[in-house]
Write a protein that holds these residues in place. Structure first.
Motif, PDB file in Angstrom:
ATOM      1  N   ILE A   1      40.074  46.183  36.717  1.00  0.00           N
ATOM      2  CA  ILE A   1      39.078  45.915  37.735  1.00  0.00           C
ATOM      3  C   ILE A   1      39.632  44.950  38.785  1.00  0.00           C
ATOM      4  O   ILE A   1      40.353  44.004  38.460  1.00  0.00           O
ATOM      5  CB  ILE A   1      37.783  45.358  37.103  1.00  0.00           C
ATOM      6  N   SER A   2      39.312  45.198  40.029  1.00  0.00           N
ATOM      7  CA  SER A   2      39.818  44.365  41.118  1.00  0.00           C
ATOM      8  C   SER A   2      38.804  43.288  41.478  1.00  0.00           C
ATOM      9  O   SER A   2      37.629  43.351  41.087  1.00  0.00           O
ATOM     10  CB  SER A   2      40.097  45.226  42.350  1.00  0.00           C
ATOM     11  N   ARG A   3      39.253  42.326  42.263  1.00  0.00           N
ATOM     12  CA  ARG A   3      38.355  41.280  42.735  1.00  0.00           C
ATOM     13  C   ARG A   3      37.222  41.897  43.562  1.00  0.00           C
ATOM     14  O   ARG A   3      36.071  41.478  43.465  1.00  0.00           O
ATOM     15  CB  ARG A   3      39.123  40.260  43.579  1.00  0.00           C
ATOM     16  N   ARG A   4      37.566  42.884  44.374  1.00  0.00           N
ATOM     17  CA  ARG A   4      36.550  43.529  45.202  1.00  0.00           C
ATOM     18  C   ARG A   4      35.503  44.222  44.343  1.00  0.00           C
ATOM     19  O   ARG A   4      34.310  44.224  44.665  1.00  0.00           O
ATOM     20  CB  ARG A   4      37.221  44.529  46.144  1.00  0.00           C
ATOM     21  N   ASP A   5      35.948  44.814  43.232  1.00  0.00           N
ATOM     22  CA  ASP A   5      35.012  45.462  42.322  1.00  0.00           C
ATOM     23  C   ASP A   5      34.022  44.441  41.748  1.00  0.00           C
ATOM     24  O   ASP A   5      32.816  44.697  41.667  1.00  0.00           O
ATOM     25  CB  ASP A   5      35.757  46.144  41.170  1.00  0.00           C
ATOM     26  N   VAL A   6      34.560  43.296  41.354  1.00  0.00           N
ATOM     27  CA  VAL A   6      33.691  42.246  40.798  1.00  0.00           C
ATOM     28  C   VAL A   6      32.726  41.744  41.868  1.00  0.00           C
ATOM     29  O   VAL A   6      31.533  41.532  41.604  1.00  0.00           O
ATOM     30  CB  VAL A   6      34.526  41.087  40.225  1.00  0.00           C
ATOM     31  N   LEU A   7      33.220  41.557  43.069  1.00  0.00           N
ATOM     32  CA  LEU A   7      32.354  41.124  44.170  1.00  0.00           C
ATOM     33  C   LEU A   7      31.236  42.125  44.423  1.00  0.00           C
ATOM     34  O   LEU A   7      30.080  41.749  44.668  1.00  0.00           O
ATOM     35  CB  LEU A   7      33.182  40.940  45.445  1.00  0.00           C
ATOM     36  N   SER A   8      31.562  43.411  44.378  1.00  0.00           N
ATOM     37  CA  SER A   8      30.553  44.449  44.600  1.00  0.00           C
ATOM     38  C   SER A   8      29.480  44.415  43.513  1.00  0.00           C
ATOM     39  O   SER A   8      28.283  44.569  43.794  1.00  0.00           O
ATOM     40  CB  SER A   8      31.211  45.827  44.643  1.00  0.00           C
ATOM     41  N   VAL A   9      29.917  44.211  42.274  1.00  0.00           N
ATOM     42  CA  VAL A   9      28.961  44.105  41.174  1.00  0.00           C
ATOM     43  C   VAL A   9      28.049  42.892  41.372  1.00  0.00           C
ATOM     44  O   VAL A   9      26.822  42.980  41.229  1.00  0.00           O
ATOM     45  CB  VAL A   9      29.711  43.999  39.821  1.00  0.00           C
ATOM     46  N   ALA A  10      28.653  41.753  41.715  1.00  0.00           N
ATOM     47  CA  ALA A  10      27.865  40.536  41.936  1.00  0.00           C
ATOM     48  C   ALA A  10      26.891  40.730  43.090  1.00  0.00           C
ATOM     49  O   ALA A  10      25.718  40.334  43.013  1.00  0.00           O
ATOM     50  CB  ALA A  10      28.790  39.361  42.214  1.00  0.00           C
TER      51      ALA A  10
END
Length: 425
Positions: free
Chosen positions: A18-27
């Motif tokens: 998982i990428s940082r952008r993926d985590v940001l999108s989830v958040a």
């Protein structure tokens, strides 16, 4: 036990990819649905299918996630204004195009950030302010260059930049980011409005003047009043909801700030949600009263539109905290009460739209995209609740007039009115 170990290993493997952008999108998705305060780091880690430890390896805190949502879209905007070239008008058009293109890519990030920015600490708030001012300065420089070349007529480039950027940013509340092909058309319409306003560009602009009596009547309708226990409860809750957020505010805190017991609070209101609805209802009723005053007077269309804008400016400047609640806390409206607030907002939009249609039909306004014009002009004024400070050297009456002039005339220099001529509208 073996199955549980395999599931844990699978989760770790997915987490590694998982990428940082993926985590940001989830958040972002969780903040949008549940609010920042209603979302835990456990929620984010579970939704991203990573461990909480992995989450903290990517981001040091929940606040960091919210901060980086802003960093993404503002960083792109700062890059866009770094190497602009061409005439002032060409550069201003480029800024508008970049801003709308940015909303197309980051619209939901922008929405979540502005609804939840109150939860970012003072250290990061200072950094955000510095970066926003850097972007604003680039637009101020464009406007000043245009004034020097004679292309623009702007009395206060700094104020005009704030108004323009406020109107552009407020587009996140209505711009359909899923309709990617529409971004260019929206940018073209916004450029037309910013440059020329809603009056025909080949004619001198209508002077924006309100009689003292009308100005006083507008201000009176925009003013909050009332000293009843319910009024005190609403006033206390407005401050707390705007500074702490609805989710983080307890009824005990509201009672303490209102100077009453919690039992007395529940004597007057049954639920916290009821107070939230009342805050929004009071603000919208005042704005509808302002629109009603302008509508019932026999004013030419441009002056009527000016009265709407100036009256709305009064309302926002006098009750910025209520505006913050209206814009930022609507996700917490109960399902059975949300339609009432939505209907009031729709009616306000329709009254403004009626004047735009009338002016276009009669030829005193230019045939522009009236929906975009309505939303942009309203957003330009509404967004001022984030930056206008009473007593900072600009009187609210002057602020309203500047907004109205920008909405009617735009920034492009217009033909001068011949001395002694009087064009009827």
């Amino acid at each position: 036990m073996r199955a549980e170990e395999l599931a844990a290993a699978s989760t770790r493997k997915r987490g590694a990819r998982i990428s940082r952008r993926d985590v940001l999108s989830v958040a972002r998705d969780l903040f949008e649905r549940q609010g920042y305060e209603g979302t835990t780091t456990d929620d984010i880690a579970a939704a991203a299918r990573i461990t909480k430890r992995s989450l903290y390896r990517h981001f040091g805190s929940k606040e960091q996630l919210l901060y980086e949502l802003h960093d993404g879209f503002l960083g792109d905007l700062l890059t866009a204004v770094e190497n602009l070239s061409g005439s002032p008008e060409e550069r201003l058009r480029s800024v508008v195009g970049a801003h709308i293109g940015n909303l197309r890519e980051h619209g939901r990030d922008v929405k979540v950030f502005y609804e939840e920015v109150k939860h970012i600490g003072s250290a990061r708030q200072g950094d955000l302010l510095r970066r926003q001012q850097e972007y604003e300065r680039a637009v101020v420089e464009i406007l000043r260059d245009g004034v020097e070349t004679g292309d623009f007529t702007v009395a206060d480039p700094k104020l005009a930049a704030k108004a323009i950027l406020g109107g552009l940013t407020d587009c996140y509340r209505w711009f359909d980011t899923s309709d990617t092909g529409n971004a260019g058309a929206i940018a073209d319409e916004l450029n037309r409005l910013i440059l020329h306003g809603v009056e025909p560009p080949n004619q001198p602009g209508t002077p924006v003047r309100l009689t003292p009596r009308l100005a006083s009547a507008l201000q009176e309708r925009a003013t909050t009043a009332g000293e009843s226990p319910v009024d005190r409860i609403v006033t206390a809750a407005t401050h707390l909801f705007s500074t702490r957020g609805y989710h983080s505010t307890t009824t005990q805190q509201i009672a303490d700030r209102a100077g009453i017991t919690k039992g007395a609070l529940y004597y007057h209101v049954k639920y916290k949600e009821e107070i939230l609805v009342q805050i929004m209802r009071n603000l919208l009723d005042r704005y509808l009263s302002i629109l009603d005053l302008g509508r019932t007077l026999d004013l030419p269309v441009p002056q009527r539109i000016a009265s709407y804008i100036i009256g709305q400016t009064y309302a926002i400047s006098l009750d910025r905290e209520a505006v913050a609640v209206l814009i930022e806390e609507q996700k917490y409206l109960p399902d059975d009460m949300a339609p009432e607030i939505d209907e009031k907002e729709r009616f306000a939009y329709s009254v403004f739209q009626q004047s735009l249609v009338e002016g276009t039909t009669s030829g005193v306004l230019d045939p522009v995209d009236l929906r975009v014009a309505n939303l942009f002009m309203t957003g330009m004024v509404t967004f001022a609740y984030r930056w206008y400070q009473p007593g900072d050297g600009l009187d609210v009456s002057d602020l309203g007039v500047r907004f109205a002039e920008l909405a009617l005339h735009g920034v492009r220099t217009r033909p001068k009115r011949r001395q002694g001529s009087s064009r009827k509208r």
